[in-house]
Scaffold this motif. Structure first.
Motif, short mmCIF file in Angstrom:
data_model
loop_
_atom_site.label_atom_id
_atom_site.label_comp_id
_atom_site.label_asym_id
_atom_site.label_seq_id
_atom_site.Cartn_x
_atom_site.Cartn_y
_atom_site.Cartn_z
N SER A 60 0.84 -1.20 0.00
CA SER A 60 0.00 0.00 0.00
C SER A 60 0.88 1.25 0.00
N ALA A 61 0.33 2.33 -0.53
CA ALA A 61 1.10 3.58 -0.65
C ALA A 61 1.57 4.08 0.70
N ASP A 62 0.71 4.00 1.73
CA ASP A 62 1.08 4.48 3.06
C ASP A 62 2.24 3.67 3.63
N SER A 63 2.21 2.36 3.43
CA SER A 63 3.28 1.50 3.95
C SER A 63 4.59 1.79 3.23
N ILE A 64 4.55 1.92 1.92
CA ILE A 64 5.76 2.20 1.15
C ILE A 64 6.35 3.54 1.55
N ALA A 65 5.48 4.55 1.68
CA ALA A 65 5.96 5.89 2.04
C ALA A 65 6.53 5.91 3.46
N ALA A 66 5.83 5.26 4.40
CA ALA A 66 6.32 5.23 5.79
C ALA A 66 7.68 4.56 5.87
N ASN A 67 7.89 3.53 5.08
CA ASN A 67 9.17 2.83 5.08
C ASN A 67 10.30 3.75 4.64
N LEU A 68 10.04 4.58 3.64
CA LEU A 68 11.09 5.49 3.14
C LEU A 68 11.31 6.68 4.08
N TYR A 69 10.25 7.18 4.67
CA TYR A 69 10.41 8.33 5.57
C TYR A 69 11.03 7.96 6.91
N LEU B 95 9.69 8.35 -4.23
CA LEU B 95 8.26 8.06 -4.32
C LEU B 95 7.65 8.62 -5.60
N ASN B 96 8.07 9.82 -5.99
CA ASN B 96 7.55 10.40 -7.24
C ASN B 96 8.11 9.67 -8.45
N ALA B 97 9.36 9.21 -8.36
CA ALA B 97 9.97 8.49 -9.48
C ALA B 97 9.30 7.14 -9.70
N THR B 98 8.73 6.56 -8.65
CA THR B 98 8.06 5.27 -8.77
C THR B 98 6.54 5.41 -8.85
N ASP B 99 6.07 6.65 -9.08
CA ASP B 99 4.64 6.94 -9.26
C ASP B 99 3.78 6.62 -8.03
N VAL B 100 4.40 6.66 -6.85
CA VAL B 100 3.63 6.46 -5.62
C VAL B 100 3.10 7.79 -5.10
N GLY B 101 3.87 8.86 -5.31
CA GLY B 101 3.51 10.16 -4.78
C GLY B 101 4.17 10.40 -3.44
N SER B 102 4.42 11.66 -3.10
CA SER B 102 5.19 11.97 -1.90
C SER B 102 4.48 11.56 -0.60
N HIS B 103 3.14 11.62 -0.57
CA HIS B 103 2.35 11.25 0.60
C HIS B 103 2.74 12.04 1.85
N LEU B 104 3.19 13.26 1.67
CA LEU B 104 3.51 14.09 2.83
C LEU B 104 2.26 14.57 3.57
N ASP B 105 1.10 14.37 2.95
CA ASP B 105 -0.16 14.75 3.60
C ASP B 105 -0.81 13.57 4.31
N SER B 106 -0.09 12.46 4.40
CA SER B 106 -0.65 11.25 5.00
C SER B 106 -0.39 11.23 6.50
N GLY B 107 -1.43 11.06 7.27
CA GLY B 107 -1.28 10.96 8.72
C GLY B 107 -0.50 9.72 9.12
N ALA B 108 -0.65 8.63 8.36
CA ALA B 108 0.07 7.39 8.67
C ALA B 108 1.57 7.59 8.57
N VAL B 109 1.99 8.40 7.60
CA VAL B 109 3.42 8.66 7.43
C VAL B 109 3.97 9.43 8.62
N TRP B 110 3.28 10.48 9.04
CA TRP B 110 3.78 11.30 10.14
C TRP B 110 3.72 10.56 11.47
N ARG B 111 2.75 9.66 11.64
CA ARG B 111 2.73 8.82 12.84
C ARG B 111 3.94 7.89 12.86
N ALA B 112 4.27 7.34 11.69
CA ALA B 112 5.46 6.47 11.61
C ALA B 112 6.72 7.25 11.93
N VAL B 113 6.82 8.49 11.44
CA VAL B 113 8.00 9.32 11.72
C VAL B 113 8.11 9.62 13.21
N ALA B 114 6.97 9.95 13.84
CA ALA B 114 6.97 10.25 15.27
C ALA B 114 7.33 9.01 16.09
#
Length: 274
Positions: free
Chosen positions: A63-72, A144-163
């Protein structure tokens, strides 16, 4: 606060912190390269044949949220090892340089000294977390943009993972300090910490995987008993079917850190340091 500033001064006036920083950079880059390849495979659906009983897990990880959280949160595996070693050094350097007696004569309240060391190690850990997070915020959107996933910087799941990643860094610094108190030898504590972290992680992952394939997915719940695996659960971004929930990983790691910190304080209060 005076004791904390004193401990931070000790760290700043030695080469240890920036040596670890220089080591962290190539390890972070290595992790980024691996995660880039993983992101490309997951985003393109090129994951090979997936067993039917693993389809839900692969779908969640893809899923996009999981992929983005992994990179962030890229670099967590080696980053936690580094901050644990720094926590060890914060304590064992006193014994290595034979300054511990002077420290306790200057500040006779050992509990306060130990708490100051825990706080200083935590500050240093958060510094490393901030540094890697800044790098991730620069490079993760590009991948993320190069792989057509999108930055997902507006995703709450990503910021929770970062925190939660920041919380993991903080807790592992506490584990390092506790290990440094229990094993006063700097070399002994460092080697033990590395072996427990790397050997424990790899060995536990293999053992749990083999047992789960034989006795069922409920074995995956045992991941919570391994601190490094509990840390990775915290930053998964989404709940992975068959795995314990992220909050459970955080709760277990907090428990380990509290127990380690308490043992460290009690040990340093009673130990003969002459």
């Amino acid at each position: 606060m005076t004791l904390v500033r004193s401990e931070l001064l000790k760290i700043r006036t030695t080469s240890t912190w920036w040596i670890f920083g220089l080591i962290s950079l190539p390890l972070w880059a290595l992790a980024l390269g691996f995660n880039w390849l993983q992101t490309d495979a997951l985003a393109s659906g090129n994951v090979g044949d997936v067993p039917a009983d693993k389809a839900d897990q692969v779908q969640a990880v893809s899923s996009a949220d999981s992929i983005a959280a992994n990179l962030y949160t890229n670099g967590q595996f080696f980053g936690l090892l580094i901050v644990m070693l720094l926590g060890i050094v914060v304590v064992t350097s006193e014994f290595f340089h034979q300054t511990v007696t002077t420290t306790f004569l200057t500040a006779p309240h050992r509990t306060a000294v130990m708490l100051a060391k825990l706080a200083a190690a935590g500050v240093l850990a958060l510094f490393f977390w901030i540094a890697t997070t800044v790098l991730n915020l620069i490079f993760a959107p590009l991948i993320l943009n190069a792989t057509d996933v999108g930055s997902h910087l507006d995703s709450g799941a990503v910021w929770r993972a970062v925190a939660l990643n920041g919380l993991a860094y903080l807790l592992w610094s506490v584990l390092g300090v506790g290990l440094g108190v229990l094993i006063r030898s700097q070399i002994g504590a460092t080697v033990t910490g590395i072996l427990l972290y790397l050997g424990g992680t790899i060995g536990a992952a293999i053992a749990i995987g083999l047992l789960a394939s034989r006795f069922g997915d409920w074995i995956n719940e045992l991941q919570l008993l391994v601190p490094s695996l509990a840390s990775s659960l915290m930053v998964s971004g989404v709940e992975i079917p068959g795995n314990p929930p992220r909050w459970a990983g955080a709760a277990v790691l907090i428990g380990y850190a509290v127990v380690t910190g308490v043992i460290g304080v009690l040990t340093i209060r009673r130990r003969d340091i002459s």
